[in-house]
Structure formats: structure tokens, C-alpha cells
Enzyme design. Structure first.
Site, PDB file in Angstrom:
ATOM      1  N   LYS A   1      -6.996  -0.079   0.614  1.00  0.00           N
ATOM      2  CA  LYS A   1      -7.754  -0.358  -0.561  1.00  0.00           C
ATOM      3  C   LYS A   1      -6.635  -0.369  -1.764  1.00  0.00           C
ATOM      4  O   LYS A   1      -6.865  -1.265  -2.641  1.00  0.00           O
ATOM      5  CB  LYS A   1      -8.568   0.836  -0.909  1.00  0.00           C
ATOM      6  CG  LYS A   1      -9.765   0.553  -0.092  1.00  0.00           C
ATOM      7  CD  LYS A   1     -10.996   1.507  -0.857  1.00  0.00           C
ATOM      8  CE  LYS A   1     -12.367   1.359  -0.008  1.00  0.00           C
ATOM      9  NZ  LYS A   1     -12.422   2.617   1.077  1.00  0.00           N
TER      10      LYS A   1
ATOM     11  N   HIS B   1       4.553  -1.961   1.973  1.00  0.00           N
ATOM     12  CA  HIS B   1       4.591  -1.131   3.144  1.00  0.00           C
ATOM     13  C   HIS B   1       3.665  -0.148   3.037  1.00  0.00           C
ATOM     14  O   HIS B   1       3.433   0.563   2.030  1.00  0.00           O
ATOM     15  CB  HIS B   1       6.156  -0.630   3.089  1.00  0.00           C
ATOM     16  CG  HIS B   1       6.375   0.203   4.387  1.00  0.00           C
ATOM     17  ND1 HIS B   1       6.418  -0.162   5.811  1.00  0.00           N
ATOM     18  CD2 HIS B   1       6.400   1.554   4.505  1.00  0.00           C
ATOM     19  CE1 HIS B   1       6.635   0.908   6.622  1.00  0.00           C
ATOM     20  NE2 HIS B   1       6.599   1.968   5.946  1.00  0.00           N
TER      21      HIS B   1
END
Ligand code: GRF
Length: 202
Positions: free
Chosen positions: A171, A108
């Protein structure tokens, strides 16, 4: 060798990070099956390009329990050990969660319990937090709520939009999701209440 099942609904960049880690031997498992509830999901196409078994099971108009039974059938057929949600935009039924106890993971894009639900990066920018990030957690019957395995933090800049913040968070997602999967596969953790205690700190 353990077998991963990936559920996705869209772009599939987390799926690709997982598949790269599998190929690099950083995850000790194979990907047995990729399922999307949306035929147009780019992740499905990417999975096929990699030679993985990839299915579309359209969810539109189907009752959650009925749909999840179809999923379970396919996952069972492929002897899936661990289910990884990777941008899967549907809630799972209690029956599905019971089928894979502590064997469903989700990522999440916020530091839970802050900003559960949709558009977490937007929520973070709107709220004005200075730090956000991502969370890998076990999936239980509540939305974005199960025990937390790993989190990573990123700064929220004054100039951020939901888009620029999403990129910075993504990332980190690609880094910690494969790492969390390997932790769970290795079994080197203990769960005490809500706490997931990793081997290195046991
Ligand atoms: C990610 O931001 C993930 O945290 C959230 O949905 C997005 C999926 O992106 N659950 P992708 O499909 O993995 O690129």
C-alpha cells in the site's frame, strides 16, 4: 512531455499505481513503453488493456550485456526519459546504467539499507524487526544501493507473515513510487553525496 519506460517481471501492481497517477495527472509524463522479460507477467497484460505499448523481450539464456542492449534499443526508439523498475527481477548491466545516469528508479520493499536483495519482507519477519517499509531510490551499479528519494515505514506485527507484511508495505509502495517519480521529473531536488535533498527542504 517526458516519457516513462517501465520494466517489470510479474504482477505489475506498482506499474498500475504509476499508470493511475499518470491518468490522474499526478505524474506529469506519459508511459511510452512497458517491457517485461517474462511473457507471462500480468503487468504486460494490464499494460495492453490500458492501450499502452507493451513488449516482451525474453531474457532466458541471454548474456546480461546482450540483453540490456536490446532493452536500450527499444527504450531509445521510444525516446524514454526516465526508466522505472517495477518488480523487475534482473540486475542491470553497467552499460545500461551509464545510458541513463540518475534516470533509473527502483522500489524495494524494505527500509534500505536493511534487507536488500530477494524476499525482503521475509528477511524482515525472520530478523524480528519492529518496523519495516519501502524505499524508492536511484539505481546505481550496486544492488538496491543508489541514493534514496523517499521511504515509508510500516509496523511489523508479532502475528505477521511475509505475506501480511508484504500487503501492508505494498500500500505504501503504491503511494510513494508515483510521488518519487514526480519529484524526479520536476527536477526539484539536489544530490549531495548519497543524499537526495528535496526542494521543500532546500
Ligand atoms: C514489489 O514488492 C516491489 O517493491 C519489488 O517487487 C514487487 C513488485 O510487485 N521490487 P508488483 O509487480 O509491482 O506488484
Amino acid at each position: 512531455m517526458k516519457r516513462l519506460g517501465i520494466l517489470l517481471s510479474g504482477r505489475g501492481s506498482n506499474f498500475e499505481a504509476i499508470a493511475d497517477s499518470v491518468e490522474a495527472g499526478k505524474i506529469d509524463a506519459s508511459i511510452g513503453l512497458v517491457i517485461s522479460n517474462r511473457a507471462e507477467a500480468r503487468g504486460l497484460e494490464r499494460a495492453r488493456e490500458r492501450g499502452l505499448k507493451a513488449l516482451c523481450i525474453p531474457s532466458r539464456g541471454l548474456d546480461r550485456e546482450v540483453y540490456d542492449r536490446l532493452l536500450i534499443e527499444e527504450l531509445r526508439r521510444e525516446n524514454i526519459d526516465l526508466v522505472c523498475l517495477a518488480g523487475y527481477m534482473r540486475l542491470l548491466s553497467a552499460a545500461f546504467i551509464r545510458e541513463y545516469p540518475l534516470r533509473i528508479l527502483n522500489i524495494h520493499p524494505s527500509l534500505l539499507p536493511a534487507f536488500p536483495g530477494l524476499d525482503a519482507q521475509h528477511q524482515a519477519v525472520d530478523y524480528g524487526v519492529k518496523i519495516s517499509g519501502c524505499t524508492v531510490h536511484f539505481v546505481d551499479e550496486h544492488l538496491d544501493a543508489g541514493p534514496i528519494i523517499l521511504q515509508a515505514a510500516v509496523p511489523v506485527l508479532d502475528s505477521d507473515t511475509a505475506g501480511t507484511l508484504s500487503e501492508r508495505i505494498l500500500k505504501e509502495e503504491h503511494r510513494i513510487y508515483p510521488e518519487a517519480i514526480q519529484i524526479v521529473l520536476s527536477g526539484n531536488f539536489e544530490i549531495r553525496g548519497r543524499q537526495v535533498i528535496l526542494e521543500r527542504s532546500l
